[in-house]
Scaffold this active site. Sequence first.
Site, PDB file in Angstrom:
ATOM      1  N   HIS A 120      13.769 -33.419  36.048  1.00  0.00           N
ATOM      2  CA  HIS A 120      12.721 -34.090  36.797  1.00  0.00           C
ATOM      3  C   HIS A 120      11.571 -33.147  37.133  1.00  0.00           C
ATOM      4  CE1 HIS A 120      10.836 -35.435  40.622  1.00  0.00           C
ATOM      5  NE2 HIS A 120      10.902 -36.626  40.051  1.00  0.00           N
ATOM      6  N   CYS A 154       9.894 -41.091  22.996  1.00  0.00           N
ATOM      7  CA  CYS A 154       9.183 -40.747  24.227  1.00  0.00           C
ATOM      8  C   CYS A 154       9.895 -39.655  25.012  1.00  0.00           C
ATOM      9  CB  CYS A 154       8.976 -41.977  25.110  1.00  0.00           C
ATOM     10  SG  CYS A 154      10.500 -42.820  25.569  1.00  0.00           S
TER      11      CYS A 154
END
Length: 762
Positions: A402, A711
């Site tokens: 993240h 992606c």
Amino acid sequence: MKEMPNVLWLEEIKKEDIISVGGKGASLGEMTAIGLPVPKAFVVTAQAFRRFLIETGIEEELFRRLERLDVDDNGALESVSREVQDIVLAAEMPDQIRQEIVEAYARMGADGTVVAVRSSATAEDLPDASFAGQQETFLNILGETDLLDAVQRCWASLYGARAIYYRAKQGFDDRSVNIAVVVQELIGSEKSGVMFTSHPVTGEPLTIVEGSWGLGEAVVSGSVSPDNYVFDLRSGRVVDRLIAEKEIMIIPEGRHGTKTVNLSAKQRTAPVLSDAEVARLATLGKIAEDHYDIPQDVEWAIVGDDVFILQSRPITTIKRPEIPHGGAAGQQKGVLGVVLVEGQGASPGVASGRVVIVRDVKDTSAVKDGDILVTKMTNPDMVPAMRRVSAIVTDEGGMTCHAAIVSRELGTPAVVGTKKATKLLKDGQIVTVDGEKGLIYDGAVQAPAPAAPAVAPAAAAAAPVITGTLVKVNVSLPEAAQRAAATGADGVGLLRIEHLILGLAKTPGWYIENGEEETFIAELYGGIKTVLDAFPGKPVWVRTLDAPTDEFRNMEGGENEPIEHNPMLGWRGIRRDLRSPDQFRLQVEAFKRLWAAGYNNLGLMFPMVNHPNEFVKARAMMKEWGVDVENATLGVMIEIPSSAILIEDFIRAGIRFASFGTNDLIQYTLAIDRNNEHVADMYQPKHPAVLRLIDYAIGVCRENGVECSICGQAGSDPDMVTWLVEHGISSVSANIDAVPRIREAVARKEQQILLDAARRNA
């Protein structure tokens, strides 16, 4: 010492002579030997300098004044430096040394040659010692009188205050350091500059060329903003160029010295180099790099059609220092100073600031603009704080965690996987984070100048490249939309909505329970609309909510979230939406309103789908809530091996597109936790099993006319993208900072495919 002459010509110099001619002299000799176009020159050796000290009788007096000098006493340092330099300048050069210099100068040209006189210091006990920038250089010197004066001034500059201080701090005895002087024909440069034969930070085979008008001193000194060109040695093309506004140039003045003159309006914005000149420079640079077997920092000059190489030295910024582990005892001097912690460089850039340790989301209230956020691992609820900081450091994580993803999108330097940053760094401590090399330095320090050519504006200035394979961009935050659009991307291949939702600090369940559904829908609508507005007429694929339970737990309304042993394998993605229909319904309502407002370029992508039945059920629920599913663009992420294997069944179920989420696909195929730094080195994007799954899914999609994309982080890797294009992928979606180089990689591969086909059919 006596067997070494006072003067050596470049043709006589070998690399082993470095203790006599210094690094500069040895390098010029080596380059001359391999045939590079080096202007003629001779070197007044270090032994000549030592003989000067001895024969004039100033040696002991000079060193006696330096012996007890406190270099930290600035007044004393400046005073002693002036005294010692005056002693050197006042001494009369011995006749033998003077005569040999004059004779060598006469051999350079009958009518006298304009020369540059450059210092080249060295240490007898450490041949590879570098003292670059510590001593003087004199340009545009004509005539033997001025030449002898310049040589003696170079000798005196060995005892400048800055040079004395540097040697003391580096532990060098002044008696062990000598100085040679390079006397080189001065090229009346029409254009000149510096060149890095490989990327000065990453080591990629990209030649970075900086150039301006006139003599190279304007570029080296930083007094002019030079043009910047990037030449890709693999494709043989100039891939980036930034034409700067060059206000001045430095030129020779009369018979001695230089002067600065203002450029005309036309010259200021005119490109200094043609593509052919950049290619020629890159070729010469490659010869030097191959000879030394290490990337080089090269000074060059051009007059008419002639190119000259003036100097070459190793690029030291590529080599990462060895960092001992084990806390303060392991501190070591790195490129920018003392290294406190090492991790994995996850988002490039260098930033300094005050450390704030964040152990819980509540701690983010202490984070101020410009701070360095240090935490075990970031969560989406930390995104508001992440927007404010100048850099991010985490104990855990890898390139796909993240912290890494969000930092790259924000353009914030980040280092992840340090293991112990939260233990070794202290609240309030001032540090510098190098997000390229993965290093955290003590104090506020500045990045070295050679890193400048690597900045992004050069890429942004490149001419547009048209590709058959669409090159899209990944977006997570609405404020990044304009930056993403500025890349010229062909759309958005992944818009993550987690940060739109989790940045609110309240779970979707809280809005439902407290009758605030409209607030939630409006926030989601507004965030997605911002991105859609930045990409008019281009596809924007929005991924529905994919937040693990541990990310919800820290938010208001998350008190009853289940505690899962491994949230990455738990209640997330489409599986959660299907079992929490009200949460799913709020998202769909925002999508409905966007379609109704005319945003027909909006596509929906369901994450964590492992069976076509989940797609069918989600589609049915949307239809029940009033969505025209027959005309809506609906697709799935392929991030579980089962979804790749069953891709044909998904196509029969009605998907309009599929996109590889390689971050999770690799994780689930190889049983490697991508956020676990202990196994980060086992995370292999090009593992044969992963590639086989991707290849199979691409083939099935192509056979059925369904767009297939990527992606995940692998979509930002030029080598991986080259492989994907070769295997027929329809589009790729890269991180914002990677779009230019990914488009270039795609174009290069497409051209190769066309060329190969033409040759086969010839």
